[in-house]
Scaffold this motif. Structure first.
Motif, PDB file in Angstrom:
ATOM      1  N   MET A 159     -24.341   2.368 -47.510  1.00  0.00           N
ATOM      2  CA  MET A 159     -23.276   2.941 -46.706  1.00  0.00           C
ATOM      3  C   MET A 159     -22.154   3.419 -47.625  1.00  0.00           C
ATOM      4  SD  MET A 159     -24.307   2.612 -43.577  1.00  0.00           S
ATOM      5  CE  MET A 159     -22.958   2.770 -42.461  1.00  0.00           C
ATOM      6  N   GLU A 160     -21.510   4.480 -47.195  1.00  0.00           N
ATOM      7  CA  GLU A 160     -20.372   5.014 -47.932  1.00  0.00           C
ATOM      8  C   GLU A 160     -19.261   5.310 -46.933  1.00  0.00           C
ATOM      9  OE1 GLU A 160     -19.474   8.169 -51.503  1.00  0.00           O
ATOM     10  OE2 GLU A 160     -21.226   8.536 -50.255  1.00  0.00           O
ATOM     11  N   THR A 161     -18.021   5.015 -47.329  1.00  0.00           N
ATOM     12  CA  THR A 161     -16.859   5.318 -46.500  1.00  0.00           C
ATOM     13  C   THR A 161     -15.995   6.323 -47.238  1.00  0.00           C
ATOM     14  OG1 THR A 161     -16.889   3.112 -45.514  1.00  0.00           O
ATOM     15  CG2 THR A 161     -14.841   4.355 -45.337  1.00  0.00           C
ATOM     16  N   LEU A 162     -15.660   7.404 -46.551  1.00  0.00           N
ATOM     17  CA  LEU A 162     -14.838   8.472 -47.118  1.00  0.00           C
ATOM     18  C   LEU A 162     -13.593   8.638 -46.259  1.00  0.00           C
ATOM     19  CD1 LEU A 162     -17.786  10.977 -47.554  1.00  0.00           C
ATOM     20  CD2 LEU A 162     -16.760   9.599 -49.366  1.00  0.00           C
ATOM     21  N   ASP A 163     -12.439   8.780 -46.876  1.00  0.00           N
ATOM     22  CA  ASP A 163     -11.185   8.953 -46.153  1.00  0.00           C
ATOM     23  C   ASP A 163     -10.488  10.226 -46.613  1.00  0.00           C
ATOM     24  OD1 ASP A 163     -10.817   6.512 -44.459  1.00  0.00           O
ATOM     25  OD2 ASP A 163     -11.096   5.529 -46.400  1.00  0.00           O
ATOM     26  N   TYR A 164      -9.983  10.986 -45.632  1.00  0.00           N
ATOM     27  CA  TYR A 164      -9.253  12.224 -45.902  1.00  0.00           C
ATOM     28  C   TYR A 164      -8.010  12.246 -45.026  1.00  0.00           C
ATOM     29  CZ  TYR A 164     -13.787  13.450 -47.831  1.00  0.00           C
ATOM     30  OH  TYR A 164     -14.947  13.447 -48.555  1.00  0.00           O
ATOM     31  N   ARG A 165      -7.009  12.984 -45.466  1.00  0.00           N
ATOM     32  CA  ARG A 165      -5.764  13.126 -44.700  1.00  0.00           C
ATOM     33  C   ARG A 165      -5.288  14.569 -44.842  1.00  0.00           C
ATOM     34  NH1 ARG A 165      -1.908   9.106 -42.966  1.00  0.00           N
ATOM     35  NH2 ARG A 165       0.140  10.014 -42.689  1.00  0.00           N
ATOM     36  N   PHE A 166      -4.887  15.159 -43.715  1.00  0.00           N
ATOM     37  CA  PHE A 166      -4.459  16.548 -43.681  1.00  0.00           C
ATOM     38  C   PHE A 166      -3.153  16.651 -42.907  1.00  0.00           C
ATOM     39  CE2 PHE A 166      -9.046  16.436 -43.868  1.00  0.00           C
ATOM     40  CZ  PHE A 166      -9.329  17.317 -44.905  1.00  0.00           C
ATOM     41  N   THR A 167      -2.340  17.630 -43.260  1.00  0.00           N
ATOM     42  CA  THR A 167      -1.121  17.905 -42.517  1.00  0.00           C
ATOM     43  C   THR A 167      -1.499  18.607 -41.227  1.00  0.00           C
ATOM     44  OG1 THR A 167       0.136  18.137 -44.556  1.00  0.00           O
ATOM     45  CG2 THR A 167       1.096  19.113 -42.568  1.00  0.00           C
ATOM     46  N   GLY A 168      -0.997  18.099 -40.121  1.00  0.00           N
ATOM     47  CA  GLY A 168      -1.299  18.702 -38.831  1.00  0.00           C
ATOM     48  C   GLY A 168      -0.131  19.513 -38.307  1.00  0.00           C
ATOM     49  N   THR A 169      -0.446  20.559 -37.541  1.00  0.00           N
ATOM     50  CA  THR A 169       0.600  21.392 -36.947  1.00  0.00           C
ATOM     51  C   THR A 169       0.452  21.511 -35.439  1.00  0.00           C
ATOM     52  OG1 THR A 169      -0.695  23.404 -37.314  1.00  0.00           O
ATOM     53  CG2 THR A 169       0.875  22.788 -39.042  1.00  0.00           C
ATOM     54  N   GLN A 170      -0.689  21.093 -34.890  1.00  0.00           N
ATOM     55  CA  GLN A 170      -0.935  21.230 -33.455  1.00  0.00           C
ATOM     56  C   GLN A 170      -0.811  19.880 -32.756  1.00  0.00           C
ATOM     57  OE1 GLN A 170      -4.850  22.921 -33.054  1.00  0.00           O
ATOM     58  NE2 GLN A 170      -4.230  24.896 -33.862  1.00  0.00           N
ATOM     59  N   PRO A 171       0.270  19.689 -31.982  1.00  0.00           N
ATOM     60  CA  PRO A 171       0.359  18.442 -31.215  1.00  0.00           C
ATOM     61  C   PRO A 171      -0.686  18.455 -30.100  1.00  0.00           C
ATOM     62  CG  PRO A 171       2.222  19.872 -30.730  1.00  0.00           C
ATOM     63  CD  PRO A 171       1.422  20.550 -31.790  1.00  0.00           C
ATOM     64  N   VAL A 172      -1.207  17.296 -29.784  1.00  0.00           N
ATOM     65  CA  VAL A 172      -2.176  17.169 -28.698  1.00  0.00           C
ATOM     66  C   VAL A 172      -1.756  16.030 -27.787  1.00  0.00           C
ATOM     67  CG1 VAL A 172      -4.134  18.124 -29.964  1.00  0.00           C
ATOM     68  CG2 VAL A 172      -3.672  15.692 -30.097  1.00  0.00           C
ATOM     69  N   ARG A 173      -2.191  16.122 -26.550  1.00  0.00           N
ATOM     70  CA  ARG A 173      -1.939  15.064 -25.576  1.00  0.00           C
ATOM     71  C   ARG A 173      -3.288  14.504 -25.152  1.00  0.00           C
ATOM     72  NH1 ARG A 173       0.764  17.768 -21.518  1.00  0.00           N
ATOM     73  NH2 ARG A 173      -1.132  17.954 -20.331  1.00  0.00           N
ATOM     74  N   PHE A 174      -3.466  13.220 -25.322  1.00  0.00           N
ATOM     75  CA  PHE A 174      -4.720  12.573 -24.973  1.00  0.00           C
ATOM     76  C   PHE A 174      -4.729  12.214 -23.491  1.00  0.00           C
ATOM     77  CE2 PHE A 174      -5.038  12.273 -29.457  1.00  0.00           C
ATOM     78  CZ  PHE A 174      -6.380  12.097 -29.753  1.00  0.00           C
ATOM     79  N   PRO A 175      -5.748  12.650 -22.741  1.00  0.00           N
ATOM     80  CA  PRO A 175      -5.834  12.327 -21.320  1.00  0.00           C
ATOM     81  C   PRO A 175      -6.230  10.869 -21.094  1.00  0.00           C
ATOM     82  CG  PRO A 175      -7.757  13.572 -22.004  1.00  0.00           C
ATOM     83  CD  PRO A 175      -6.823  13.523 -23.182  1.00  0.00           C
ATOM     84  N   THR A 176      -6.870  10.270 -22.087  1.00  0.00           N
ATOM     85  CA  THR A 176      -7.267   8.863 -22.050  1.00  0.00           C
ATOM     86  C   THR A 176      -6.920   8.268 -23.407  1.00  0.00           C
ATOM     87  OG1 THR A 176      -9.494   9.395 -22.837  1.00  0.00           O
ATOM     88  CG2 THR A 176      -9.176   9.350 -20.446  1.00  0.00           C
ATOM     89  N   ASP A 177      -7.330   7.042 -23.625  1.00  0.00           N
ATOM     90  CA  ASP A 177      -7.034   6.385 -24.900  1.00  0.00           C
ATOM     91  C   ASP A 177      -7.702   7.065 -26.084  1.00  0.00           C
ATOM     92  OD1 ASP A 177      -5.498   4.520 -23.624  1.00  0.00           O
ATOM     93  OD2 ASP A 177      -7.086   3.029 -23.493  1.00  0.00           O
ATOM     94  N   ALA A 178      -8.876   7.670 -25.852  1.00  0.00           N
ATOM     95  CA  ALA A 178      -9.630   8.266 -26.945  1.00  0.00           C
ATOM     96  C   ALA A 178     -10.662   9.233 -26.390  1.00  0.00           C
ATOM     97  CB  ALA A 178     -10.323   7.174 -27.758  1.00  0.00           C
TER      98      ALA A 178
END
Length: 106
Positions: free
Chosen positions: A1-20
């Motif tokens: 198994m391998e775990t990869l992590d990335y992070r990006f600057t976001g510009t589009q706000p979103v509204r979640f209709p549920t928890d996920a």
């Protein structure tokens, strides 16, 4: 198994209709994508858990393309991979965003 992590600057706000939002199924040659709201100071974080080791540069290219097309703010993306091809990864990510946007009325 391998775990990869990335992070990006976001510009589009979103509204979640549920928890996920969850799309896909973890099975041979496929993957599941989970989108969750997260306090990330406007960023989008991506964590990939994959059984296929040594494909970090391919994952980085696919995820960077997704982040350019969908620069989501304050979203944690979790991907559990069972050997999906890059095309399937892109389709599942797009499906997750479509599901998210359909649920928030956007």
């Amino acid at each position: 198994m391998e775990t990869l992590d990335y992070r990006f600057t976001g510009t589009q706000p979103v509204r979640f209709p549920t928890d996920a939002v969850l799309v896909g199924v973890l099975a041979s040659g496929n993957l599941e994508v989970l989108l969750e709201p997260a306090a990330l100071d406007g960023a989008m974080a991506v964590r990939i858990i994959t059984a296929a080791r040594g494909f970090g540069t391919i994952w980085e290219a696919v995820i960077a393309d997704f982040a350019r097309r969908h620069p989501l703010r304050d979203v944690q993306v979790s991907i559990n991979d069972a050997g999906a091809t890059p095309a399937v990864v892109s389709l599942r990510l797009d499906q997750a965003v479509e599901t998210l946007r359909a649920g928030d009325g956007a």
